[in-house]
Design a protein around this motif. Sequence first.
Motif, PDB file in Angstrom:
ATOM      1  N   THR A   1      25.137  29.297  -4.138  1.00  0.00           N
ATOM      2  CA  THR A   1      24.388  28.152  -3.649  1.00  0.00           C
ATOM      3  C   THR A   1      23.661  27.571  -4.850  1.00  0.00           C
ATOM      4  O   THR A   1      23.428  28.273  -5.842  1.00  0.00           O
ATOM      5  CB  THR A   1      23.362  28.546  -2.573  1.00  0.00           C
ATOM      6  N   ILE A   2      23.302  26.309  -4.772  1.00  0.00           N
ATOM      7  CA  ILE A   2      22.610  25.674  -5.889  1.00  0.00           C
ATOM      8  C   ILE A   2      21.328  26.439  -6.225  1.00  0.00           C
ATOM      9  O   ILE A   2      21.041  26.683  -7.400  1.00  0.00           O
ATOM     10  CB  ILE A   2      22.305  24.192  -5.568  1.00  0.00           C
TER      11      ILE A   2
ATOM     12  N   LEU B   1      29.668  22.425  -6.949  1.00  0.00           N
ATOM     13  CA  LEU B   1      28.965  22.424  -5.656  1.00  0.00           C
ATOM     14  C   LEU B   1      28.241  21.111  -5.414  1.00  0.00           C
ATOM     15  O   LEU B   1      28.258  20.571  -4.309  1.00  0.00           O
ATOM     16  CB  LEU B   1      27.948  23.567  -5.590  1.00  0.00           C
ATOM     17  N   GLU B   2      27.603  20.606  -6.454  1.00  0.00           N
ATOM     18  CA  GLU B   2      26.903  19.331  -6.318  1.00  0.00           C
ATOM     19  C   GLU B   2      27.862  18.207  -5.987  1.00  0.00           C
ATOM     20  O   GLU B   2      27.589  17.380  -5.119  1.00  0.00           O
ATOM     21  CB  GLU B   2      26.113  19.016  -7.585  1.00  0.00           C
ATOM     22  N   LYS B   3      28.998  18.176  -6.644  1.00  0.00           N
ATOM     23  CA  LYS B   3      30.005  17.143  -6.369  1.00  0.00           C
ATOM     24  C   LYS B   3      30.553  17.263  -4.949  1.00  0.00           C
ATOM     25  O   LYS B   3      30.806  16.267  -4.288  1.00  0.00           O
ATOM     26  CB  LYS B   3      31.152  17.217  -7.365  1.00  0.00           C
ATOM     27  N   ALA B   4      30.722  18.517  -4.495  1.00  0.00           N
ATOM     28  CA  ALA B   4      31.290  18.749  -3.161  1.00  0.00           C
ATOM     29  C   ALA B   4      30.304  18.390  -2.053  1.00  0.00           C
ATOM     30  O   ALA B   4      30.718  18.070  -0.927  1.00  0.00           O
ATOM     31  CB  ALA B   4      31.714  20.199  -3.022  1.00  0.00           C
ATOM     32  N   THR B   5      29.006  18.426  -2.338  1.00  0.00           N
ATOM     33  CA  THR B   5      28.014  18.186  -1.304  1.00  0.00           C
ATOM     34  C   THR B   5      27.403  16.789  -1.353  1.00  0.00           C
ATOM     35  O   THR B   5      26.665  16.415  -0.455  1.00  0.00           O
ATOM     36  CB  THR B   5      26.883  19.230  -1.379  1.00  0.00           C
ATOM     37  N   VAL B   6      27.725  16.027  -2.373  1.00  0.00           N
ATOM     38  CA  VAL B   6      27.198  14.668  -2.477  1.00  0.00           C
ATOM     39  C   VAL B   6      28.043  13.746  -1.595  1.00  0.00           C
ATOM     40  O   VAL B   6      29.266  13.753  -1.663  1.00  0.00           O
ATOM     41  CB  VAL B   6      27.222  14.166  -3.941  1.00  0.00           C
ATOM     42  N   THR B   7      27.347  12.962  -0.791  1.00  0.00           N
ATOM     43  CA  THR B   7      28.064  12.000   0.057  1.00  0.00           C
ATOM     44  C   THR B   7      27.770  10.603  -0.435  1.00  0.00           C
ATOM     45  O   THR B   7      26.684  10.295  -0.916  1.00  0.00           O
ATOM     46  CB  THR B   7      27.619  12.130   1.532  1.00  0.00           C
TER      47      THR B   7
END
Length: 81
Positions: free
Chosen positions: A8-9, A74-80
Amino acid sequence: MLSTDDLTITKIRKELDLISVEMMQLIQKYKLDAATSMDIIPVAKQKITNPKDYTRFLELSLEGRILGEAATALEKATVTD
């Protein structure tokens, strides 16, 4: 190193903080003074006289790189958008 389930971040940041502290201790202990990040490995190889410390320096470098890339993914995957 974190397990796959712990990625997790927040946990990655905590782990990177621990890595940074240990890395800074080695940098200060051996007075590593590389001009750029590309020079750090040759400088460390020259200045770190204890093989265990050199191995640990490389481990920390690799762990930091892997965790940094995992955090970015993770950041790229969770940014909308």
